[in-house]
Scaffold this active site. Structure first.
Site, mmCIF file in Angstrom:
data_model
loop_
_atom_site.group_PDB
_atom_site.id
_atom_site.type_symbol
_atom_site.label_atom_id
_atom_site.label_comp_id
_atom_site.label_asym_id
_atom_site.label_seq_id
_atom_site.Cartn_x
_atom_site.Cartn_y
_atom_site.Cartn_z
ATOM 1 C CG HIS A 184 -2.073 -0.959 1.062
ATOM 2 N ND1 HIS A 184 -3.192 -0.926 1.868
ATOM 3 C CD2 HIS A 184 -2.274 -1.975 0.198
ATOM 4 C CE1 HIS A 184 -4.026 -1.884 1.497
ATOM 5 N NE2 HIS A 184 -3.482 -2.530 0.492
ATOM 6 C CB SER A 188 -1.445 -2.901 -7.138
ATOM 7 O OG SER A 188 -1.982 -3.210 -5.878
ATOM 8 C CE LYS A 210 -10.953 -9.226 -11.702
ATOM 9 N NZ LYS A 210 -10.169 -8.284 -12.514
ATOM 10 C CG ASP A 211 -10.127 -9.669 -3.810
ATOM 11 O OD1 ASP A 211 -9.592 -10.057 -4.869
ATOM 12 O OD2 ASP A 211 -9.621 -8.816 -3.063
ATOM 13 C CD GLU A 254 2.683 -33.869 0.005
ATOM 14 O OE1 GLU A 254 2.520 -34.171 -1.195
ATOM 15 O OE2 GLU A 254 1.878 -34.168 0.892
#
Length: 373
Positions: A184, A188, A210-211, A254
């Site tokens: 922040h 972005s 959207k999230d 893994e």
């Protein structure tokens, strides 16, 4: 946070960060529930895991969510990093890039510690392989004895693994909040790699909705995997009791660690293999240093870099396949080839972008000089 200004052209690839927060929360919650029935003891660990899966109320669901969540977490991390590399996020926010790399390394540690806790065949021998890497550094043998609580892996070692696996996720959660605060500070990045400060939109409602859509898809995938393919990523040897006198034919971690394991095995010298593996893991740290002079962030305007990125991503998948194979014959050569290609593309990606920009700007600069003359 709701009024946080965002670029107006963010795509679905910018949803990965919020999804990682959701999965991290689910992992911490399910992990706390699992600790209520788990016993960190060589004799009781397998028994407690069987109790969770067979007798504890909804224990199999909680453990399946935890296992599937780990795979989902690393799949999102790799997508998140790939997006940052492709769109040049490291140029806009170098501090965010380094904090994210720290989170990735810590997540790898937590993921490996969690892989040890069921105390199956792969847990024991995987821990043996990884802890012995400490001996390549000065004083590593003494540090290994301290970590194991003796000269061999025992219940004391398992207890320490359990404590670290329980505590480190909260450290990751705190660093994740710092990661967001650093983001922040400068804002972005965006798909075009341009400064869109004057064309920003508020986070809510444009990206909060959207999230939420991304959360719904993520939860559907995680629940679907839990109830349909609960053991999709689990190794069958994890269900076998430990035999300290017999080493499995193929020792492997893994799937999300297989690329690093393939690099480790591809170099016959122990110290060189460990060094190369860690260099491959943290190699993206050089991007902000090498790319400081770049004018464009995104690879959208650099076709050669896009091709190099595709080769790097495809080779990552290739190394993942190699890491699951027995280290004999052609698989060793394939691993060595993949290692060279991985390290080469890591170093070449920023350089290719710089060369492309120099070719673009050189004619313009020459024209400007001719105009001045």
């Amino acid at each position: 946070m709701l009024k946080y200004p965002c670029p107006p052209n963010l795509s679905i690839w910018w949803n990965m960060g919020s999804m990682l927060f959701l999965v991290l929360g689910a992992q911490i919650l399910t992990g706390i529930m699992l600790t209520m029935n788990y016993s960190a003891d060589e004799q009781l660990a397998v028994v407690s895991v069987d109790y969770i899966m067979r007798d504890a109320n909804y224990g199999w669901i909680i453990r399946s969510l935890h296992m599937g969540g780990a795979s989902m977490f690393f799949a999102l991390i790799y997508t998140h990093v790939a997006r940052g590399v492709y769109y040049g996020a490291y140029l806009k926010n170098p501090h965010v890039w380094y904090s994210g790399l720290t989170l990735y390394v810590l997540s790898m540690g937590v993921g490996f510690l969690g892989y040890v806790l069921p105390w199956g065949v792969m847990s024991y021998w995987g821990l043996t392989v990884i802890t012995n890497m400490m001996t390549v550094i000065p004083g590593g043998a003494r540090a290994l004895d301290w970590f194991q609580g003796g000269f061999v892996i025992s219940t004391v070692t398992l207890k320490r693994v359990f404590v670290l696996h329980f505590l480190l996720p909260f450290v990751i959660l705190g660093l994740s909040l710092a990661h967001v605060l650093l983001l922040h500070t400068n804002g972005s990045s965006n798909p075009l790699g341009l400064d869109e400060t004057n064309f920003s939109v508020p986070f809510h409602p444009y990206y909060s909705i959207k999230d939420l859509a991304g959360f719904a898809l993520l939860l559907a995938g995680l629940v679907g995997m839990t109830f349909t393919f609960a053991s999709l990523t689990a190794d069958p040897l994890q269900w076998q009791p430990i035999n300290k006198m017999k080493t499995p034919a193929v020792i492997k971690p893994e799937w999300y660690f297989l690329y690093a394991y393939a690099i480790l095995r591809s170099i016959p010298h122990k110290a060189a293999g460990v060094f190369t593996m860690f260099a491959a893991i943290v190699g993206v740290a050089i991007f902000p240093m090498i790319s400081a002079e770049e004018s464009f962030q995104s690879m959208k305007v650099c076709p050669p870099a896009r091709l190099m990125f595709m080769i790097w991503a495809a080779n990552f998948m290739f190394l993942t396949v190699i890491g699951a194979q027995e280290p004999t014959g052609g698989w060793v050569l394939a691993g060595q080839f993949g290692t060279i290609l991985h390290m080469g593309t890591l170093a070449a990606l920023p350089l290719v972008k710089l060369m492309w920009e120099s070719e673009l700007y050189m004619p313009i600069e020459q024209e400007e000089k001719m105009g001045v003359l």
